[in-house]
Design a protein around this motif. Structure first.
Motif, PDB file in Angstrom:
ATOM      1  N   MET A   1      -5.534 -10.512   7.779  1.00  0.00           N
ATOM      2  CA  MET A   1      -5.582  -9.907   6.464  1.00  0.00           C
ATOM      3  C   MET A   1      -4.304  -9.093   6.237  1.00  0.00           C
ATOM      4  O   MET A   1      -3.852  -8.379   7.106  1.00  0.00           O
ATOM      5  CB  MET A   1      -6.824  -9.031   6.359  1.00  0.00           C
ATOM      6  CG  MET A   1      -6.912  -8.262   5.074  1.00  0.00           C
ATOM      7  SD  MET A   1      -8.395  -7.254   5.015  1.00  0.00           S
ATOM      8  CE  MET A   1      -8.986  -7.728   3.441  1.00  0.00           C
ATOM      9  N   TYR A   2      -3.708  -9.205   5.080  1.00  0.00           N
ATOM     10  CA  TYR A   2      -2.484  -8.502   4.724  1.00  0.00           C
ATOM     11  C   TYR A   2      -2.795  -7.023   4.451  1.00  0.00           C
ATOM     12  O   TYR A   2      -3.737  -6.685   3.760  1.00  0.00           O
ATOM     13  CB  TYR A   2      -1.863  -9.136   3.480  1.00  0.00           C
ATOM     14  CG  TYR A   2      -0.674  -8.386   2.954  1.00  0.00           C
ATOM     15  CD1 TYR A   2      -0.804  -7.597   1.825  1.00  0.00           C
ATOM     16  CD2 TYR A   2       0.548  -8.445   3.587  1.00  0.00           C
ATOM     17  CE1 TYR A   2       0.274  -6.891   1.340  1.00  0.00           C
ATOM     18  CE2 TYR A   2       1.631  -7.744   3.104  1.00  0.00           C
ATOM     19  CZ  TYR A   2       1.488  -6.968   1.978  1.00  0.00           C
ATOM     20  OH  TYR A   2       2.553  -6.262   1.492  1.00  0.00           O
ATOM     21  N   SER A   3      -1.980  -6.159   5.018  1.00  0.00           N
ATOM     22  CA  SER A   3      -2.140  -4.722   4.807  1.00  0.00           C
ATOM     23  C   SER A   3      -0.921  -4.194   4.066  1.00  0.00           C
ATOM     24  O   SER A   3       0.209  -4.371   4.505  1.00  0.00           O
ATOM     25  CB  SER A   3      -2.273  -4.018   6.148  1.00  0.00           C
ATOM     26  OG  SER A   3      -2.338  -2.635   5.953  1.00  0.00           O
ATOM     27  N   ASN A   4      -1.141  -3.567   2.939  1.00  0.00           N
ATOM     28  CA  ASN A   4      -0.065  -2.995   2.146  1.00  0.00           C
ATOM     29  C   ASN A   4       0.238  -1.602   2.691  1.00  0.00           C
ATOM     30  O   ASN A   4      -0.615  -0.719   2.647  1.00  0.00           O
ATOM     31  CB  ASN A   4      -0.482  -2.920   0.676  1.00  0.00           C
ATOM     32  CG  ASN A   4       0.641  -2.434  -0.222  1.00  0.00           C
ATOM     33  OD1 ASN A   4       1.581  -1.813   0.240  1.00  0.00           O
ATOM     34  ND2 ASN A   4       0.521  -2.724  -1.504  1.00  0.00           N
ATOM     35  N   PRO A   5       1.449  -1.353   3.227  1.00  0.00           N
ATOM     36  CA  PRO A   5       1.762  -0.050   3.822  1.00  0.00           C
ATOM     37  C   PRO A   5       1.781   1.104   2.820  1.00  0.00           C
ATOM     38  O   PRO A   5       1.786   2.262   3.220  1.00  0.00           O
ATOM     39  CB  PRO A   5       3.137  -0.269   4.454  1.00  0.00           C
ATOM     40  CG  PRO A   5       3.718  -1.422   3.730  1.00  0.00           C
ATOM     41  CD  PRO A   5       2.564  -2.282   3.291  1.00  0.00           C
ATOM     42  N   SER A   6       1.779   0.813   1.541  1.00  0.00           N
ATOM     43  CA  SER A   6       1.775   1.904   0.560  1.00  0.00           C
ATOM     44  C   SER A   6       0.358   2.204   0.071  1.00  0.00           C
ATOM     45  O   SER A   6       0.173   2.929  -0.895  1.00  0.00           O
ATOM     46  CB  SER A   6       2.669   1.557  -0.630  1.00  0.00           C
ATOM     47  OG  SER A   6       2.171   0.421  -1.306  1.00  0.00           O
ATOM     48  N   GLN A   7      -0.631   1.632   0.783  1.00  0.00           N
ATOM     49  CA  GLN A   7      -2.020   1.876   0.421  1.00  0.00           C
ATOM     50  C   GLN A   7      -2.820   2.288   1.650  1.00  0.00           C
ATOM     51  O   GLN A   7      -2.505   1.906   2.772  1.00  0.00           O
ATOM     52  CB  GLN A   7      -2.653   0.644  -0.206  1.00  0.00           C
ATOM     53  CG  GLN A   7      -2.107   0.306  -1.566  1.00  0.00           C
ATOM     54  CD  GLN A   7      -2.904  -0.797  -2.243  1.00  0.00           C
ATOM     55  OE1 GLN A   7      -3.499  -1.632  -1.577  1.00  0.00           O
ATOM     56  NE2 GLN A   7      -2.900  -0.784  -3.561  1.00  0.00           N
ATOM     57  N   LEU A   8      -3.860   3.043   1.409  1.00  0.00           N
ATOM     58  CA  LEU A   8      -4.790   3.445   2.448  1.00  0.00           C
ATOM     59  C   LEU A   8      -6.186   3.238   1.889  1.00  0.00           C
ATOM     60  O   LEU A   8      -6.505   3.757   0.816  1.00  0.00           O
ATOM     61  CB  LEU A   8      -4.573   4.910   2.824  1.00  0.00           C
ATOM     62  CG  LEU A   8      -5.496   5.463   3.888  1.00  0.00           C
ATOM     63  CD1 LEU A   8      -5.284   4.750   5.219  1.00  0.00           C
ATOM     64  CD2 LEU A   8      -5.263   6.951   4.056  1.00  0.00           C
ATOM     65  N   ASP A   9      -6.996   2.483   2.592  1.00  0.00           N
ATOM     66  CA  ASP A   9      -8.336   2.138   2.095  1.00  0.00           C
ATOM     67  C   ASP A   9      -8.259   1.543   0.692  1.00  0.00           C
ATOM     68  O   ASP A   9      -9.051   1.872  -0.194  1.00  0.00           O
ATOM     69  CB  ASP A   9      -9.259   3.352   2.108  1.00  0.00           C
ATOM     70  CG  ASP A   9      -9.567   3.831   3.510  1.00  0.00           C
ATOM     71  OD1 ASP A   9      -9.506   2.997   4.437  1.00  0.00           O
ATOM     72  OD2 ASP A   9      -9.856   5.021   3.676  1.00  0.00           O
ATOM     73  N   GLU A  10      -7.268   0.691   0.501  1.00  0.00           N
ATOM     74  CA  GLU A  10      -7.053  -0.016  -0.765  1.00  0.00           C
ATOM     75  C   GLU A  10      -6.758   0.910  -1.950  1.00  0.00           C
ATOM     76  O   GLU A  10      -6.913   0.540  -3.108  1.00  0.00           O
ATOM     77  CB  GLU A  10      -8.241  -0.934  -1.071  1.00  0.00           C
ATOM     78  CG  GLU A  10      -8.435  -1.994   0.005  1.00  0.00           C
ATOM     79  CD  GLU A  10      -9.597  -2.913  -0.279  1.00  0.00           C
ATOM     80  OE1 GLU A  10     -10.144  -2.881  -1.397  1.00  0.00           O
ATOM     81  OE2 GLU A  10      -9.960  -3.673   0.628  1.00  0.00           O
ATOM     82  N   GLN A  11      -6.325   2.131  -1.660  1.00  0.00           N
ATOM     83  CA  GLN A  11      -5.943   3.096  -2.690  1.00  0.00           C
ATOM     84  C   GLN A  11      -4.469   3.440  -2.492  1.00  0.00           C
ATOM     85  O   GLN A  11      -4.007   3.564  -1.360  1.00  0.00           O
ATOM     86  CB  GLN A  11      -6.772   4.389  -2.579  1.00  0.00           C
ATOM     87  CG  GLN A  11      -8.261   4.199  -2.768  1.00  0.00           C
ATOM     88  CD  GLN A  11      -8.592   3.790  -4.194  1.00  0.00           C
ATOM     89  OE1 GLN A  11      -8.027   4.305  -5.148  1.00  0.00           O
ATOM     90  NE2 GLN A  11      -9.501   2.841  -4.332  1.00  0.00           N
ATOM     91  N   PRO A  12      -3.714   3.619  -3.568  1.00  0.00           N
ATOM     92  CA  PRO A  12      -2.302   4.028  -3.427  1.00  0.00           C
ATOM     93  C   PRO A  12      -2.212   5.366  -2.701  1.00  0.00           C
ATOM     94  O   PRO A  12      -2.948   6.307  -3.029  1.00  0.00           O
ATOM     95  CB  PRO A  12      -1.811   4.161  -4.870  1.00  0.00           C
ATOM     96  CG  PRO A  12      -2.814   3.433  -5.701  1.00  0.00           C
ATOM     97  CD  PRO A  12      -4.111   3.469  -4.961  1.00  0.00           C
TER      98      PRO A  12
END
Length: 77
Positions: A1-12
């Motif tokens: 699964m891709y993890s966006n480093p600018s997000q935490l728990d799918e929140q900015p």
């Protein structure tokens, strides 16, 4: 699964209050580290409120929770 480093728990991450967030995380070192100064000084390094607001009872409770109060009380002055 891709993890966006600018997000935490799918929140900015910019939406988080850093001080409030830090209250909910902790580092538990496997090796104790004491810094120059008193035991009180070392315990106060983990305080989440201003030093002048921390009571002796709160310091003792923190030491009790860490299972070090009896050891500290056994030390010479």
């Amino acid at each position: 699964m891709y993890s966006n480093p600018s997000q935490l728990d799918e929140q900015p991450i910019t939406k988080y209050n850093v001080a409030e967030y830090r209250k909910h995380i902790a580092l538990v070192s496997q090796e104790p580290t004491l810094y120059a100064g008193s035991i009180r000084f070392n315990v106060m390094l983990g305080a989440t409120k201003p030093r002048e607001e921390v009571t002796q009872e709160e310091i003792e409770a923190a030491c009790r929770d860490a299972n070090i109060l009896e050891f500290i009380q056994s030390l010479p002055e």
